[in-house]
Write a protein that holds these residues in place. Structure first.
Motif, PDB file in Angstrom:
ATOM      1  N   SER A  39       0.837  -1.217   0.000  1.00  0.00           N
ATOM      2  CA  SER A  39       0.000   0.000   0.000  1.00  0.00           C
ATOM      3  C   SER A  39       0.859   1.248   0.000  1.00  0.00           C
ATOM      4  N   MET A  40       1.931   1.212   0.781  1.00  0.00           N
ATOM      5  CA  MET A  40       2.833   2.372   0.817  1.00  0.00           C
ATOM      6  C   MET A  40       3.454   2.598  -0.553  1.00  0.00           C
ATOM      7  N   ALA A  41       3.856   1.503  -1.209  1.00  0.00           N
ATOM      8  CA  ALA A  41       4.485   1.615  -2.524  1.00  0.00           C
ATOM      9  C   ALA A  41       3.486   2.072  -3.589  1.00  0.00           C
ATOM     10  N   ALA A  42       2.235   1.643  -3.477  1.00  0.00           N
ATOM     11  CA  ALA A  42       1.222   1.987  -4.474  1.00  0.00           C
ATOM     12  C   ALA A  42       0.799   3.455  -4.399  1.00  0.00           C
ATOM     13  N   LEU A  43       0.819   4.017  -3.198  1.00  0.00           N
ATOM     14  CA  LEU A  43       0.380   5.411  -3.000  1.00  0.00           C
ATOM     15  C   LEU A  43       1.449   6.175  -2.220  1.00  0.00           C
ATOM     16  N   PRO A  44       2.628   6.347  -2.821  1.00  0.00           N
ATOM     17  CA  PRO A  44       3.775   6.881  -2.080  1.00  0.00           C
ATOM     18  C   PRO A  44       3.657   8.335  -1.624  1.00  0.00           C
ATOM     19  N   HIS A  45       2.804   9.099  -2.253  1.00  0.00           N
ATOM     20  CA  HIS A  45       2.677  10.520  -1.897  1.00  0.00           C
ATOM     21  C   HIS A  45       1.345  10.842  -1.233  1.00  0.00           C
ATOM     22  N   GLN A  83      11.591   5.728   3.369  1.00  0.00           N
ATOM     23  CA  GLN A  83      11.071   6.324   2.143  1.00  0.00           C
ATOM     24  C   GLN A  83       9.893   7.250   2.424  1.00  0.00           C
ATOM     25  N   ALA A  84       8.998   6.837   3.312  1.00  0.00           N
ATOM     26  CA  ALA A  84       7.855   7.686   3.664  1.00  0.00           C
ATOM     27  C   ALA A  84       8.330   8.983   4.300  1.00  0.00           C
ATOM     28  N   MET A  85       9.311   8.884   5.186  1.00  0.00           N
ATOM     29  CA  MET A  85       9.842  10.082   5.840  1.00  0.00           C
ATOM     30  C   MET A  85      10.486  11.023   4.826  1.00  0.00           C
ATOM     31  N   GLN A  86      11.183  10.461   3.851  1.00  0.00           N
ATOM     32  CA  GLN A  86      11.846  11.281   2.832  1.00  0.00           C
ATOM     33  C   GLN A  86      10.852  11.898   1.854  1.00  0.00           C
ATOM     34  N   ARG A  87       9.807  11.147   1.495  1.00  0.00           N
ATOM     35  CA  ARG A  87       8.826  11.657   0.526  1.00  0.00           C
ATOM     36  C   ARG A  87       7.898  12.703   1.114  1.00  0.00           C
ATOM     37  N   LEU A  88       7.609  12.593   2.404  1.00  0.00           N
ATOM     38  CA  LEU A  88       6.639  13.490   3.040  1.00  0.00           C
ATOM     39  C   LEU A  88       7.265  14.171   4.264  1.00  0.00           C
ATOM     40  N   PRO A  89       8.334  14.922   4.054  1.00  0.00           N
ATOM     41  CA  PRO A  89       9.051  15.501   5.191  1.00  0.00           C
ATOM     42  C   PRO A  89       8.268  16.549   5.971  1.00  0.00           C
TER      43      PRO A  89
END
Length: 143
Positions: A39-45, A83-89
């Protein structure tokens, strides 16, 4: 992937994983850990999905089960949190849940702690603390 469905499923798993080792193991056996990472990979932003999944994984990492911990590690949870932390800082909610998940992982096993260090978790946690100096939730999870 529908944002609403992914968020709802992640929140349901988050609630189910809280406080029950038997439910954590059942989630693992059903492929729930891998589904959350997918799910995280499918909707990364998508902030609500990233936060909900990180929260579910946070509760799953509270396990005392070696099998659940091994599956969490094998699924790439450390990398997914980073990756989540980097994409949505700028998202305090994502930073808080991801930091708590990383903290739980590092506190459960020396091998998982070393994996987190090698994956630059320390740098991501310090960046979150700096970016969200006034957010008590982020600060509590980071430190």
């Amino acid at each position: 992937a529908s944002e609403g469905v992914q968020e709802g499923a992640a929140n349901a798993l988050r609630n189910l994983a809280l406080g029950s080792e038997a439910r954590r193991e059942r989630i693992m056996h059903c492929g729930g850990i891998e589904a959350l990472i997918a799910s995280m990979a499918a909707l990364p932003h998508t902030e609500v999905v990233q936060e909900a999944v990180a929260g579910a994984l946070r509760n799953l990492t509270r396990t005392e089960s070696d099998a659940v911990l091994s599956r969490i590690a094998a699924a790439g949870t450390v990398e997914a949190m980073l990756q989540a932390m980097q994409r949505l800082p700028t998202s305090a909610a994502v930073q808080c849940q991801a930091a708590a998940t990383l903290r739980n992982i590092a506190s459960r096993s020396d091998a998982l702690a070393q994996s987190a260090v090698r994956s630059e978790a320390i740098e991501a946690l310090v960046a979150a603390a700096k970016a969200h100096r006034l957010d008590a939730g982020v600060q509590e999870q980071v430190w």
